[in-house]
Design a protein around this motif. Structure first.
Motif, PDB file in Angstrom:
ATOM      1  N   VAL A 194       4.686  96.447   5.652  1.00 39.87           N
ATOM      2  CA  VAL A 194       3.349  96.259   5.076  1.00 39.87           C
ATOM      3  C   VAL A 194       2.440  95.558   6.085  1.00 39.87           C
ATOM      4  N   ARG A 195       3.028  94.549   6.759  1.00 37.80           N
ATOM      5  CA  ARG A 195       2.227  93.824   7.754  1.00 37.80           C
ATOM      6  C   ARG A 195       1.776  94.756   8.866  1.00 37.80           C
ATOM      7  N   GLU A 196       2.738  95.588   9.337  1.00 39.52           N
ATOM      8  CA  GLU A 196       2.398  96.527  10.411  1.00 39.52           C
ATOM      9  C   GLU A 196       1.315  97.496   9.948  1.00 39.52           C
ATOM     10  N   MET A 197       1.475  97.891   8.671  1.00 43.75           N
ATOM     11  CA  MET A 197       0.489  98.834   8.143  1.00 43.75           C
ATOM     12  C   MET A 197      -0.886  98.188   8.106  1.00 43.75           C
ATOM     13  N   GLU A 201      -0.790  99.551  12.614  1.00 42.41           N
ATOM     14  CA  GLU A 201       0.166 100.163  13.519  1.00 42.41           C
ATOM     15  C   GLU A 201       0.895 101.337  12.904  1.00 42.41           C
ATOM     16  N   LEU A 202       1.124 101.276  11.595  1.00 40.58           N
ATOM     17  CA  LEU A 202       1.837 102.388  10.966  1.00 40.58           C
ATOM     18  C   LEU A 202       0.896 103.299  10.194  1.00 40.58           C
ATOM     19  N   LEU A 203      -0.381 102.910  10.202  1.00 43.29           N
ATOM     20  CA  LEU A 203      -1.301 103.584   9.290  1.00 43.29           C
ATOM     21  C   LEU A 203      -1.902 104.843   9.888  1.00 43.29           C
ATOM     22  N   ALA A 219       0.945 103.941   2.349  1.00 46.73           N
ATOM     23  CA  ALA A 219       0.165 104.103   3.579  1.00 46.73           C
ATOM     24  C   ALA A 219      -0.998 105.057   3.324  1.00 46.73           C
ATOM     25  N   SER A 220      -0.696 106.136   2.602  1.00 48.09           N
ATOM     26  CA  SER A 220      -1.753 107.127   2.348  1.00 48.09           C
ATOM     27  C   SER A 220      -2.867 106.517   1.506  1.00 48.09           C
ATOM     28  N   ASP A 221      -2.468 105.731   0.465  1.00 52.62           N
ATOM     29  CA  ASP A 221      -3.482 105.075  -0.373  1.00 52.62           C
ATOM     30  C   ASP A 221      -4.343 104.119   0.449  1.00 52.62           C
ATOM     31  N   LEU A 222      -3.638 103.353   1.304  1.00 48.39           N
ATOM     32  CA  LEU A 222      -4.368 102.383   2.118  1.00 48.39           C
ATOM     33  C   LEU A 222      -5.342 103.070   3.063  1.00 48.39           C
TER      34      LEU A 222
END
Ligand code: GDG
Length: 750
Positions: A194-197, A201-203, A219-222
């Motif tokens: 979650v932090r990376e996202m 970085e993962l987003l 990730a998609s929602d974010l």
């Protein structure tokens, strides 16, 4: 810290306690009875074995009548620690022999079967009693009673219970510890992801890793939220908290696009020089595109390349076909491109206006596609591309291409100036993929457009239609959330930028609305209190002029008290009048006006006044200020600027706007009376409602719409596109500096 460890121990102890309680309440009692059953079964077998062993010697000793031997045998037998006592009863129930240990209370156990109720609870402890009936020569010789001590079972059961509980406790501790460890590790992993996202970085695809599968939905929602937020931020769009105006646009150009050349390309030129008997006159064309882009060019002083269509255009340019404009206060350069009659017929009237225009508008006019028109379209696009390349001072100008006349231009320019920032704006709607599929050169059109860095439409709906069309007909990668199309190693940002007008500055000496009202009524020979409706359009079949007049007719039928009191003035600027479709349309409109007027006219009164001629902007503004209601009833329209011009003209905060739901403007101007132009009854009722609307309500609605149009003006439209362009150029510069111009990022080949 203390709280954390308390929480941790609770998380550990709680499941453990649950396991142990469950174990104590259910498992232990069950275990105890099972152990006892096993041992009783063992003792049954043992007793049968012992009694079988003793049977024969006992019968022999009975025969021999030697009691001593029987007693000795019994005493020897009970030396086994578990066999506690023995007894022999005669068939008539007399206790004949017994060991000293035999409990008197047991007696001969008359009446009980051999294996019935083996367990007896005596004061000295539990015993297992088994009875075997001895037979000899077909007759019962007596009963052998074996008493086994069961205290050892209790001892063993207690031991077993102890071991099992210990084992379970150990197991429970181990399982709880493993569970906590796994949960902790997953939690840590989850939190890290979650932090990376959140760090991005993962987003995004540019990140090094993809999000783990379980994170993908989050990730998609974010991502959606971020893009939405980003878009809203951009749409709020004010610079440094101020509203967009020519100065903010200029400062944006200086700050973010310092020194970069701006080139605009459109078919229609902003100023037409016309030869008249009184000398050369300058005309402003009736065009929403020109209205919008002209305001921007005044602010940013670039070069505007357009078709020189006026009869005195050639006479007014210099050797490079340049003319400084606006004529009274030049602030930018107009570069004219000359087209032959054949070129104009094929490219402009043919492919653009008989093909693409009806194709993109749902107005039920069939598009016509001819190969000869297409050939001219390709040729003229190349002519304009050559003009852009010639006008460019560097290899990376910012080129703003306007509209459906130049779908191929972006790709043609990109082929020679690969570093150019090309913004293409499509001023008309974009249809759904099925409708667009009618075009025989659909792939070429899409390929041409995707030469753009940024591609703009008025509404999210048109943008989505375009993405769906690309998806249907080309091999591309579309990032819906980011609204980008990756095609042939190049990325195009597809956005919606709702166009608008320049908010008018107060003109000193301009007549106020009351004076405009009186002026127009006087010119039309109408009394002071006569109600007036106004429509201003190019004389085009997409504008819903027929439906508008039908609504007027219906309103007069439904509300006869309005006959003689209300007139609708339609200004219809001539457009594309050499095309059959437009001539037919004009004839149809004229016939309709004649019929309605005949029906309702009396004396000099006519309910509809059709002014099919070009008007000056000042005249239009006077009409807007004089009318009670302005009708915009397009069957389909990209935006429609007339609606916004009417609002801008009403500084008295009076007047009602009737607006078709099929215009882009309807998505912004919610306080207008929104109508379906095909629904004639509704159009009639809304017209009546507008004519009878109380002043207070008019003011409320008009005030709100004016505030929106003032803020969401044409400078904001251009500013947002140029901001996006500046951002992409900056990114490209950085990328090429660090030598990481990648093919899949937002970089373009150098
Ligand atoms: C296309 C899209 C989109 C009209 N008569 C006269 C005259 N006009 C001016 C109006 C207005 C403009 O022409 C018309 O603009 P619209 O937006 O209504 O329509 P289109 O020309 O079809 O424009 C449209 C627009 O591009 C911009 O992107 O909104 O959806 O179809 O400004 O005032 N101007 C003068 N004399 C006239 O007789 N001077």
């Amino acid at each position: 810290m203390q709280l954390k460890s308390a929480k941790l121990s609770l998380r550990f102890l709680l499941p453990l306690a649950c396991v142990l309680i469950l174990f104590g309440a259910i498992a232990i009692p069950y275990l105890e009875s099972a152990i006892e059953r096993w041992f009783v079964r063992d003792l049954d077998m043992r007793a049968r074995l012992v009694s079988t062993t003793l049977e024969q010697p006992l019968l022999n000793y009975l025969d021999e009548q030697s009691p001593q031997r029987i007693t000795d045998m019994f005493d020897r037998a009970i030396q086994d620690e578990r066999l506690f006592a023995l007894a022999f009863c005669t068939p008539d129930g007399q206790l004949a022999y017994k060991t000293a240990t035999y409990p008197a209370s047991l007696g001969c156990r008359q009446g009980s079967g051999d294996d019935a109720n083996p367990v007896e609870r005596l004061p000295q402890g539990p015993v297992h009693v088994s009875v075997k009936t001895l037979n000899q020569n077909g007759a019962v010789a007596g009963r052998l009673i074996l008493v086994h001590d069961m205290s050892f079972i209790e001892r063993r059961s207690a031991n077993t219970k102890k071991y099992i509980i210990g084992l379970f406790a150990l197991l429970a501790v181990a399982v709880s510890a493993i569970t906590i460890l796994v949960a902790h590790m997953s939690w840590r992993g989850w939190i890290d992801s979650v932090r990376e996202m959140l760090r991005g970085e993962l987003l995004f695809r540019s990140g090094r890793r993809a999000p783990p599968p379980e994170m993908a939905p989050l990730a998609s929602d974010l991502r959606s939220l971020l893009y939405e937020y980003h878009r809203e931020q951009k749409e709020a769009g004010a610079v440094d908290g101020r509203t967009w105006n020519p100065d903010t646009l200029k400062s944006l150009l200086q700050r973010d696009l310092a020194g970069d050349q701006i080139l605009v390309v459109s078919n229609r030129e902003p100023y037409i020089h016309v030869a008249t008997p009184d000398g050369v006159k300058v005309q402003r064309p009736a065009s929403g595109l020109v209205t919008a882009v002209e305001a921007v060019m005044r602010a940013c002083s670039g070069t505007w390349i357009a078709h020189g269509a006026g009869s005195a255009d050639r006479a007014t340019v210099d050797q490079e076909d340049h003319v400084p404009v606006p004529p009274d206060n030049p602030s930018y350069t107009l570069r004219r491109v000359w087209l032959s009659k054949e070129e104009e017929a094929g490219y402009y009237y043919g492919f653009a206006n008989e093909g693409l225009w009806p194709l993109c508008h749902i107005a039920h006019v069939r598009p016509v596609f001819r190969s000869s028109d297409w050939a001219e379209y390709v040729k003229v696009n190349q002519r304009f591309a050559d003009a852009v390349i010639r006008e460019a001072h560097s290899d990376n100008p910012v080129v703003l291409i306007q509209d459906y006349h130049f779908a191929l231009l972006p790709r043609m320019i990109r082929a020679v100036l690969p570093k150019a920032t090309i913004i293409t704006f499509w001023h008309i709607p974009w249809p759904n993929p099925e409708s667009f599929g009618i075009c025989p050169w659909r792939e070429e059109i899409l390929d041409g457009m995707l030469g753009s860095t940024i591609l703009g439409f008025h509404t999210p709906f048109h943008r989505k239609n375009f993405l769906d069309t690309v998806d249907r007909y080309l091999e591309t990668r579309i990032e819906t959330e980011a609204s980008t199309v990756s095609y042939g190693g190049q990325l195009t940002q597809v956005e919606h930028y709702p166009i608008s007008i320049a908010w008018p500055e107060p003109v000193p000496g301009e007549p106020d609305p009351a004076a405009s009202r009186a002026q127009i009524r006087h010119a039309l020979g109408l009394p002071e209190d006569h109600l007036l409706g106004i429509g201003v359009d190019r004389f085009d079949y997409t504008k819903g002029i027929v439906e508008r007049f039908q609504a007027v007719e219906r309103m007069l039928e439904l509300h006869p008290e309005m006959v003689g009191k209300f007139t609708f003035v339609q200004i219809a600027a001539p457009t594309r009048s050499s095309l059959d479709e437009y001539q037919n349309f004009e004839a149809r409109v004229r016939a309709l006006v004649q019929r309605i007027n005949q029906r309702f006219s009396s004396g000099s009164y006519q309910p509809i006044v059709l002014k099919a001629e070009h008007h000056g902007q000042d005249q239009l503004r006077t009409y807007f200020r004089a009318a009670e209601v302005c009708s915009v009833t397009s069957l389909h329209d990209g935006m429609n600027l007339v609606a916004k011009e009417f609002i801008a003209a009403r500084d008295d905060e009076q007047g009602v706007l009737i607006l078709s739901q099929f215009t882009g403007a309807a998505r912004e101007l919610h306080e207008a009376l929104i109508v379906n132009p095909y629904h004639i009854e509704q159009g009639a009722e809304e017209l009546y409602r507008a004519l009878t609307m109380p002043d207070v309500e008019q003011r409320e609605r008009m005030r709100s719409m004016r505030s929106r149009v003032r803020d969401f003006n044409v400078y904001r439209w251009a500013g947002r596109m140029l901001q996006d362009a500046a951002r992409l150029r900056q990114r490209e510069r950085v990328m090429s500096k660090i030598g990481k111009l990648s093919k899949d990022g937002l970089g373009r080949p150098t």
